[in-house]
Design an enzyme around this catalytic site. Sequence first.
Site, PDB file in Angstrom:
ATOM      1  N   ILE A   1       7.270  -2.423   3.092  1.00 12.43           N
ATOM      2  CA  ILE A   1       6.382  -3.563   2.919  1.00 12.43           C
ATOM      3  C   ILE A   1       6.916  -4.777   3.678  1.00 12.43           C
ATOM      4  CG2 ILE A   1       5.112  -4.962   1.271  1.00 12.43           C
ATOM      5  CD1 ILE A   1       4.608  -1.870   1.167  1.00 12.43           C
ATOM      6  N   THR A   2       6.165  -5.207   4.683  1.00 10.83           N
ATOM      7  CA  THR A   2       6.562  -6.308   5.553  1.00 10.83           C
ATOM      8  C   THR A   2       6.336  -7.649   4.862  1.00 10.83           C
ATOM      9  OG1 THR A   2       5.927  -4.985   7.477  1.00 10.83           O
ATOM     10  CG2 THR A   2       6.220  -7.345   7.834  1.00 10.83           C
TER      11      THR A   2
ATOM     12  N   LEU B   1       0.828  -1.212   0.000  1.00  8.15           N
ATOM     13  CA  LEU B   1       0.000   0.000   0.000  1.00  8.15           C
ATOM     14  C   LEU B   1       0.860   1.258   0.000  1.00  8.15           C
ATOM     15  CD1 LEU B   1      -2.860   1.403   0.402  1.00  8.15           C
ATOM     16  CD2 LEU B   1      -2.146   1.545   2.793  1.00  8.15           C
TER      17      LEU B   1
ATOM     18  N   PRO C   1       6.181   6.303  -1.532  1.00  2.00           N
ATOM     19  CA  PRO C   1       6.935   7.482  -1.087  1.00  2.00           C
ATOM     20  C   PRO C   1       6.076   8.720  -0.893  1.00  2.00           C
ATOM     21  CG  PRO C   1       8.191   6.298  -2.742  1.00  2.00           C
ATOM     22  CD  PRO C   1       6.852   5.622  -2.660  1.00  2.00           C
TER      23      PRO C   1
ATOM     24  N   GLU D   1       0.371   0.969  10.349  1.00  3.67           N
ATOM     25  CA  GLU D   1      -1.055   0.624  10.232  1.00  3.67           C
ATOM     26  C   GLU D   1      -1.951   1.728  10.787  1.00  3.67           C
ATOM     27  OE1 GLU D   1      -2.674  -3.213  10.318  1.00  3.67           O
ATOM     28  OE2 GLU D   1      -0.755  -4.224  10.361  1.00  3.67           O
TER      29      GLU D   1
ATOM     30  N   ARG E   1      17.917  -5.482  41.750  1.00  2.00           N
ATOM     31  CA  ARG E   1      18.884  -4.395  41.730  1.00  2.00           C
ATOM     32  C   ARG E   1      18.960  -3.718  43.094  1.00  2.00           C
ATOM     33  NH1 ARG E   1      23.498  -2.191  39.758  1.00  2.00           N
ATOM     34  NH2 ARG E   1      23.349   0.085  39.464  1.00  2.00           N
TER      35      ARG E   1
END
Length: 392
Positions: A162-163, A130, A133, A374, A279
């Site tokens: 794009i994954t 989708l 630039p 998204e 800690r």
Amino acid sequence: MTDDLSSIGLDEEQRELAGMVRDFAEQVVAPQAYEADRTHTLNLDVVRQMGELGLFGLPFPEEHGGQGGDYLALGLAIEALARVDQSLAITLEAGVSLGAMPIHRFGTQEQKAEYLPSLLSGENLAGFGLTEPEAGSDAGATRTTARLDDGEWVVNGSKQFITNSGTPITRFVTVTAVTGSQGQGAGDGKEISTIIVPNGTPGFTVEPAYDKVGWNASDTHPLTLQDVRVPEENLLGVRGRGFKNFLSILDEGRIAIAALATGAAEGCLEAAVDYAKKRTVFGSALSTRQNAQFTLARMRARVHTARLAWHHAARLRDAGRPFAEQAAIAKLVSGEAAMDNARDATQIFGGNGFMNEYPVARHYRDSKILEIGEGTTEVQLLVIARGLGLAG
């Protein structure tokens, strides 16, 4: 540390799923997370195991190889993974929401039969092209074009961020493209459609992977399409409905991203509580200091609120009721929870929180994208404002 799952309405099967994926995440995913992040490598062996567990098929019907579950089940799995490794969690989220779901929702019977079995088994991945630039939040500014020529779509343009687009097991990317004018698209009367482009198609170039701030073990590439020719039947859904279809896919995806963000927020909380107890500062455990206690308490409240928000949106979606506004609320609340908890956890860890070997450092780098991808925080606010009846 987690909520009593039964107290927020999960049945026995859902609790078992959440517990199973949580165990898998701790025993298989967590041990490889640091090295995968350091080397920017998506561990395909872990992806294969995720497929064997049925995670990629969770919200799909059994007739196509799915598990017959729902979006709540998917969210439970994503949340459990994100506690220890956001990169693998987004690989699952994008593989389902952006890869397989458009085929399931809008594909022909032939497209479903051809593509879904391998996607739902985790044998293959797919991407959704989708963003461009000049077209991010303003997806109506899409410049990629597709024209019909002798029974084929000729696609030209570029996509970015794009994954799952360039892995060895990526089968295709579904791209949005302008196919005409005066259609049912968006932006200057553009007719926007979605087209399936198989990886390896001549003219379709998966460019070198990005050097990202976070999600380093997630596969993400820019794409170039130059006179790419695919059959006319590779149109996904009705011509001119691509933009509208995309918006509905994005609404669902926001629920899954909210689940991911909740898992990240919880992972930060658990690590910070454990570290604060161990800690020693000025002769006593850091966890005994009121300032640290207040910080951890706020982190706990964020996790709880985020989980309730995405569960509510998922249940609305699964019941067939309107859920877009609730999905936006869930993504807004959970994305901010992840980022805030990552910052606070890093502060609890002090200098060690700046070292990548510690999970909180990776969560600090990874979580910022949860306020962007998204749908940015600003887009979620816009959706919510429109739900209030505010014009813009």
